[in-house]
Design a protein around this motif. Structure first.
Motif, short mmCIF file in Angstrom:
data_model
loop_
_atom_site.label_atom_id
_atom_site.label_comp_id
_atom_site.label_asym_id
_atom_site.label_seq_id
_atom_site.Cartn_x
_atom_site.Cartn_y
_atom_site.Cartn_z
N LYS A 51 -21.58 13.05 -8.88
CA LYS A 51 -20.20 12.57 -8.80
C LYS A 51 -19.52 13.00 -7.50
N ASP A 52 -19.74 14.25 -7.08
CA ASP A 52 -19.11 14.74 -5.85
C ASP A 52 -19.64 14.00 -4.62
N VAL A 53 -20.96 13.83 -4.54
CA VAL A 53 -21.55 13.15 -3.39
C VAL A 53 -21.12 11.69 -3.34
N TRP A 54 -21.12 11.03 -4.51
CA TRP A 54 -20.78 9.61 -4.55
C TRP A 54 -19.31 9.37 -4.19
N CYS A 55 -18.42 10.18 -4.76
CA CYS A 55 -16.99 9.99 -4.49
C CYS A 55 -16.60 10.45 -3.09
N GLY A 56 -17.34 11.40 -2.54
CA GLY A 56 -17.01 11.91 -1.22
C GLY A 56 -17.61 11.13 -0.08
N ASP A 57 -18.45 10.15 -0.39
CA ASP A 57 -19.11 9.36 0.66
C ASP A 57 -18.39 8.02 0.80
N GLN A 58 -17.54 7.89 1.79
CA GLN A 58 -16.81 6.66 2.04
C GLN A 58 -17.50 5.87 3.14
N GLN A 59 -18.05 4.73 2.78
CA GLN A 59 -18.82 3.91 3.71
C GLN A 59 -18.06 2.63 4.03
N PRO A 60 -18.00 2.24 5.29
CA PRO A 60 -17.38 0.95 5.64
C PRO A 60 -18.41 -0.17 5.56
N GLY A 61 -17.90 -1.41 5.52
CA GLY A 61 -18.80 -2.55 5.61
C GLY A 61 -18.88 -3.36 4.33
N TRP A 62 -19.88 -4.23 4.29
CA TRP A 62 -20.11 -5.17 3.19
C TRP A 62 -20.58 -4.41 1.96
N GLY A 63 -20.25 -4.91 0.77
CA GLY A 63 -20.50 -4.20 -0.48
C GLY A 63 -21.94 -3.79 -0.68
N SER A 64 -22.88 -4.71 -0.45
CA SER A 64 -24.29 -4.38 -0.67
C SER A 64 -24.78 -3.31 0.30
#
Length: 296
Positions: free
Chosen positions: A88-101
């Motif tokens: 949960k921490d890694v997923w919520c803390g990783d903000q990626q730009p770009g297309w959804g896929s």
């Protein structure tokens, strides 16, 4: 005697009648389970015969490096609070730009690297914790031989037994998942069977070598390059003139049918599709199975 025959390559026959009328496989290497645990990549090579009517057999225990092992999530991790918090921490803390896929792919890639580091520590802790708990339980058993245990000691003993069951259950779950035995319930206390199944799969799937232009090759890099070249050529289309279908009348679908075919999937349809899949299956080569997807 519980001996097993290891993977063989080279000549299919090990004995030949002098006149060449009969050939048979009479000679082979058989090893014990302890041998396979210590040298899991063992193999036997049937060499060319000379003066004898029997072929010599060369037993090999080379540990060939075929590159990094594929990543797989383990179901027993789902019951670990540290693992839950890590994901949960890694997923919520990783903000990626770009297309959804692309965002989904990059976040899974980043999550995989973090889980890999955590899994190494988890595996070491599990092995040491089992030994430590067994030692504690043994000390209490020694004390109980000479006197009656107090209430606090009895509670401590029950707590240790419970922790030992939990850690052992996680260890057996990992072995069961690696052995890919689906017809046994998770938690069946049969680690010896799981070990044998893992070794069998390893020997069955192992590639000891390959004939490349008539030469036996065992170099992993050359074998990988040959496999890539083979499938590249197999799936490369040759340029040639195709027949056209001009003037041929086909049945067509209605406008309503066309709209239904391109309609977006609903959340309910997506959920039913995911939950209908077996939890041990992976939808892709990234190693995240459906149990992981359903949980998170």
């Amino acid at each position: 005697m519980e001996l097993q025959e290891i993977k063989s390559y080279g000549s299919r026959f090990t004995w030949c009648r002098p006149n060449g009328s009969v050939r048979s496989r009479l000679d082979r290497c058989l090893v014990s389970e302890q041998w396979l645990i210590k040298w899991p990549d063992s193999s036997q090579q049937v060499l060319h015969r000379d003066y004898s009517d029997h072929c010599p057999i060369l037993l090999k225990t080379d540990m060939v490096d075929w590159g990094p092992k594929p990543f797989r999530v383990m179901d027993c991790w789902l019951k670990n609070k540290q693992y839950q918090a890590l994901v949960k921490d890694v997923w919520c803390g990783d903000q990626q730009p770009g297309w959804g896929s692309i965002v989904l792919k990059n976040k899974l890639k980043n999550l995989k690297s973090n889980i890999k580091k955590w899994s190494i520590e988890f595996g070491d802790i599990t092995r040491h914790k089992i030994q430590h708990l067994k030692q504690q339980l043994h000390q209490i058993d020694i004390s109980a031989q000479d006197r009656t245990l107090g209430d606090d000691e009895v509670k401590t003993m029950k707590s240790i037994q419970q922790k030992l069951w939990e850690v052992s259950f996680a260890h057996e779950s990992i072995l069961r998942q690696k052995s890919r035995i689906r017809w046994l319930r998770e938690g069946d206390n049969n680690t010896t069977f799981f070990h044998k199944s893992i070794n069998f799969r390893r020997h069955y799937n192992a590639i000891q070598g390959m004939f490349i232009e008539g030469t036996w090759v065992q170099n992993p890099k050359l074998i990988k390059d040959q496999a890539v070249s083979f499938f590249t050529a197999r799936f490369t289309e040759e340029n040639y003139d195709r027949p056209t279908l001009d003037g041929v009348q086909f049945n067509t679908i209605t406008h309503t049918q066309r709209e239904e075919m391109i309609a977006p999937f609903s959340d309910l349809e997506l959920r039913e599709a995911v939950w209908s899949c077996s939890g041990d299956k992976c939808p892709g080569p990234d190693g995240f199975n459906f149990n992981f997807i359903k949980e998170f």
